[in-house]
Design a protein around this motif. Sequence first.
Motif, PDB file in Angstrom:
ATOM      1  N   HIS A   9      33.911  10.322  16.056  1.00  0.00           N
ATOM      2  CA  HIS A   9      33.199   9.123  15.612  1.00  0.00           C
ATOM      3  C   HIS A   9      33.409   9.118  13.972  1.00  0.00           C
ATOM      4  CE1 HIS A   9      29.853   6.857  13.892  1.00  0.00           C
ATOM      5  NE2 HIS A   9      29.355   6.395  15.155  1.00  0.00           N
TER       6      HIS A   9
ATOM      7  N   GLN B 232      31.713   8.414  11.322  1.00  0.00           N
ATOM      8  CA  GLN B 232      30.608   8.633  10.326  1.00  0.00           C
ATOM      9  C   GLN B 232      30.036   9.881  10.900  1.00  0.00           C
ATOM     10  OE1 GLN B 232      30.332   5.273  11.440  1.00  0.00           O
ATOM     11  NE2 GLN B 232      31.759   4.880   9.499  1.00  0.00           N
ATOM     12  N   THR B 233      29.605  10.081  12.127  1.00  0.00           N
ATOM     13  CA  THR B 233      28.883  11.071  12.489  1.00  0.00           C
ATOM     14  C   THR B 233      29.918  12.836  12.967  1.00  0.00           C
ATOM     15  OG1 THR B 233      28.906  10.696  14.694  1.00  0.00           O
ATOM     16  CG2 THR B 233      27.120   9.761  13.458  1.00  0.00           C
TER      17      THR B 233
ATOM     18  N   PHE C 293      38.168  11.607  10.656  1.00  0.00           N
ATOM     19  CA  PHE C 293      36.782  10.974  10.976  1.00  0.00           C
ATOM     20  C   PHE C 293      35.581  12.047  11.219  1.00  0.00           C
ATOM     21  CE2 PHE C 293      38.381   6.799  13.330  1.00  0.00           C
ATOM     22  CZ  PHE C 293      38.723   6.419  12.014  1.00  0.00           C
ATOM     23  N   GLY C 294      34.606  11.803  10.235  1.00  0.00           N
ATOM     24  CA  GLY C 294      33.519  12.726  10.472  1.00  0.00           C
ATOM     25  C   GLY C 294      33.904  14.095   9.587  1.00  0.00           C
TER      26      GLY C 294
END
Length: 377
Positions: free
Chosen positions: A74, A76-77, A271-272
């Motif tokens: 993901h 962001q997370t 990502f993340g």
Amino acid sequence: MVSFAGYSMPLQYGDLGLGESHNWTRQKASLFDVSHMVQHRLFGPGAAGLLLRLTPASIVTLQPHHSTLSVFLHPQTGGILDDTIVTRLGQQFFYLVTNAGCRDKDLTYLNKHIKQWHEAGGEAVSWEVLENWGLIALQGPLSASILEGILVDPLDINLKGLYFGQSKFAQLRLPTGEPSAPILISRGGYTGEDGFEISLPPDISVSVTESLLHSAGPEKLRLAGLGARDSLRLEAGMCLYGHDLDDTTTPVEAGLSWTIGKDRRIDGGFFGDQVILRQLKPIKEGGSGVGRRRVGFIIDGAPAREGAEIVDLEGNVTGKITSGCPSPTLKQNIAMGYIKNGLHKAGTKAEVVVRGKKRSATVTKMPFVPSNYWKPS
């Protein structure tokens, strides 16, 4: 037959019970039809760069015809959108396998991020989903000798020198005696045993499967279904997406920190990364650590199934079971789940609530059964 990810799938075959099929795989060889899995080709000068963004894998150092387990993250997370096998077939050419249950989510994810990659000026990436292709998994200690029996030219692929996580194109002999087109054979699987996954164009999926079965005979090779596949992968300590992994779980929490390449831990760029790199560091070193960890359990009494609560000896809820079954190999009940950080060390005692009753549980290292992958001695 059972419904699974939009397919009608074999849970078990009539000739062997679930436990018998499981043990047959450990002792001889089984053939699993896993054609429901989604196969992709990703190629072009920007393919490696895109994968560096979507996954934490060391794509730069991945050699041709070598594979690695990785995860889509993901943005962001850092949660796991799906797990995937990434195989490098050439400098700008990758083959990926993703889960059927995540098909729609994965296709949306890849579409979106390939588009964003190009809009941001990234080098060209082409993407193809191999619709209607077959994928069969030949698993068990007799797998290599069985596969060798239908190789058109045994010198074309040296199975003794083809190790776990490596792949090769080779021709297989069809039931007619004719050679197949070169097909991709990857050494690996989902059982903890030696074996191969074979990617098959639609026109020869059935004939190659028949060739393997007829060549080996039922005294060596049997078909196996989802039931045996699940108990085998659990004994091997392997995750099943949607049960042991989901998009609220990061690789660090899931015990998959090893999928984060050493070079990626320095530079990030995936990502993340800010979340994940902080989780890799304990709090005393300026990181955040994690609040929970995936662990294995040996359960006394009745088997613990997905959703069962884990409690400490004072009755406080400390986690949840995500997979569990009786182990045909160990003759014990085994399970996998997430427990509060600090209670995750092997040997820690806990309890699991099964049908309203507390059952004794012991945190156990995974895999529960030693793996038999073909690796250099």
